[in-house]
Write an enzyme that holds these catalytic residues in place. Sequence first.
Site, PDB file in Angstrom:
ATOM      1  N   GLU A   1     -27.065 -31.465   1.082  1.00 46.97           N
ATOM      2  CA  GLU A   1     -26.904 -31.093  -0.536  1.00 46.97           C
ATOM      3  C   GLU A   1     -26.046 -32.652  -1.573  1.00 46.97           C
ATOM      4  O   GLU A   1     -25.107 -32.683  -1.264  1.00 46.97           O
ATOM      5  CB  GLU A   1     -26.190 -30.388  -1.003  1.00 46.97           C
ATOM      6  CG  GLU A   1     -26.980 -30.293  -2.577  1.00 46.97           C
ATOM      7  CD  GLU A   1     -26.788 -28.492  -3.218  1.00 46.97           C
ATOM      8  OE1 GLU A   1     -26.850 -28.566  -4.410  1.00 46.97           O
ATOM      9  OE2 GLU A   1     -26.094 -27.027  -2.089  1.00 46.97           O
TER      10      GLU A   1
ATOM     11  N   GLU B   1     -20.209 -22.963   4.157  1.00 48.95           N
ATOM     12  CA  GLU B   1     -19.700 -24.216   3.209  1.00 48.95           C
ATOM     13  C   GLU B   1     -18.505 -24.724   3.512  1.00 48.95           C
ATOM     14  O   GLU B   1     -17.742 -24.033   3.579  1.00 48.95           O
ATOM     15  CB  GLU B   1     -19.962 -23.794   1.618  1.00 48.95           C
ATOM     16  CG  GLU B   1     -21.490 -23.708   1.000  1.00 48.95           C
ATOM     17  CD  GLU B   1     -21.582 -23.411  -0.285  1.00 48.95           C
ATOM     18  OE1 GLU B   1     -20.141 -24.259  -1.524  1.00 48.95           O
ATOM     19  OE2 GLU B   1     -22.554 -22.982  -0.520  1.00 48.95           O
TER      20      GLU B   1
END
Length: 263
Positions: free
Chosen positions: A179, A113
């Site tokens: 996302e 991430e």
Amino acid sequence: MITVNTLQKMKAAGEKIAMLTAYESSFAALMDDAGVEMLLVGDSLGMAVQGRKSTLPVSLRDMCYHTECVARGAKNAMIVSDLPFGAYQQSKEQAFAAAAELMAAGAHMVKLEGGVWMAETTEFLQMRGIPVCAHIGLTPQSVFAFGGYKVQGRGGKAQALLNDAKAHDDAGAAVVLMECVLAELAKKVTETVSCPTIGIGAGADCDGQVLVMHDMLGIFPGKTAKFVKNFMQGHDSVQAAVRAYVAEVKAKTFPAAEHIFAD
């Protein structure tokens, strides 16, 4: 077997990629048989399997264990395993050591991430033979820094997210996962980067879609995220629900308008 090259060909051909989370061998085998191309051994297991309130306590040992389980069940699908919080942010070398453990456990790709600041790590890993999925937009490991689970790309932040995607693409990322990103922005990212994009709450124009297994099977009662659809409704088995998910992703009917974030 699904490879990075397979995913590139699917993007070029306009064929959508179906991805789901998997945490153990039996569901991995079922999903593999149903035509799911990518299985994500997500640190979401912290909440979905371990009953925790976030992904942060999940350890590298946890991730390796569940990766081994999934690898025993999957025959054709690509296995992507999350690098857990604290296992890769300190340095590129730390990231490689953790990624190597996941690959040894059966992963074919690792997911990390972060935006531009993590692109150097992406390059470091891919140059050493480890394919990388770069997770941008809402990154759950940073949820406390974000102040909660919020849609990304609003308020003049679209260019920053586009820069994140470009940086990872230039660094050699095999996949960019977005996302909770505005649909139009996710579409622009998908058209800009050379690698395939996967969306979760990022509109219908990404090269593929992913959902958490427990969400798409309606296992958790109560309110769900806007981008979630319960595929068990109208189906009498888990396999039928998974096949329906794959079919809707391929037909571009999921996500529908009600699952998409827009300005």
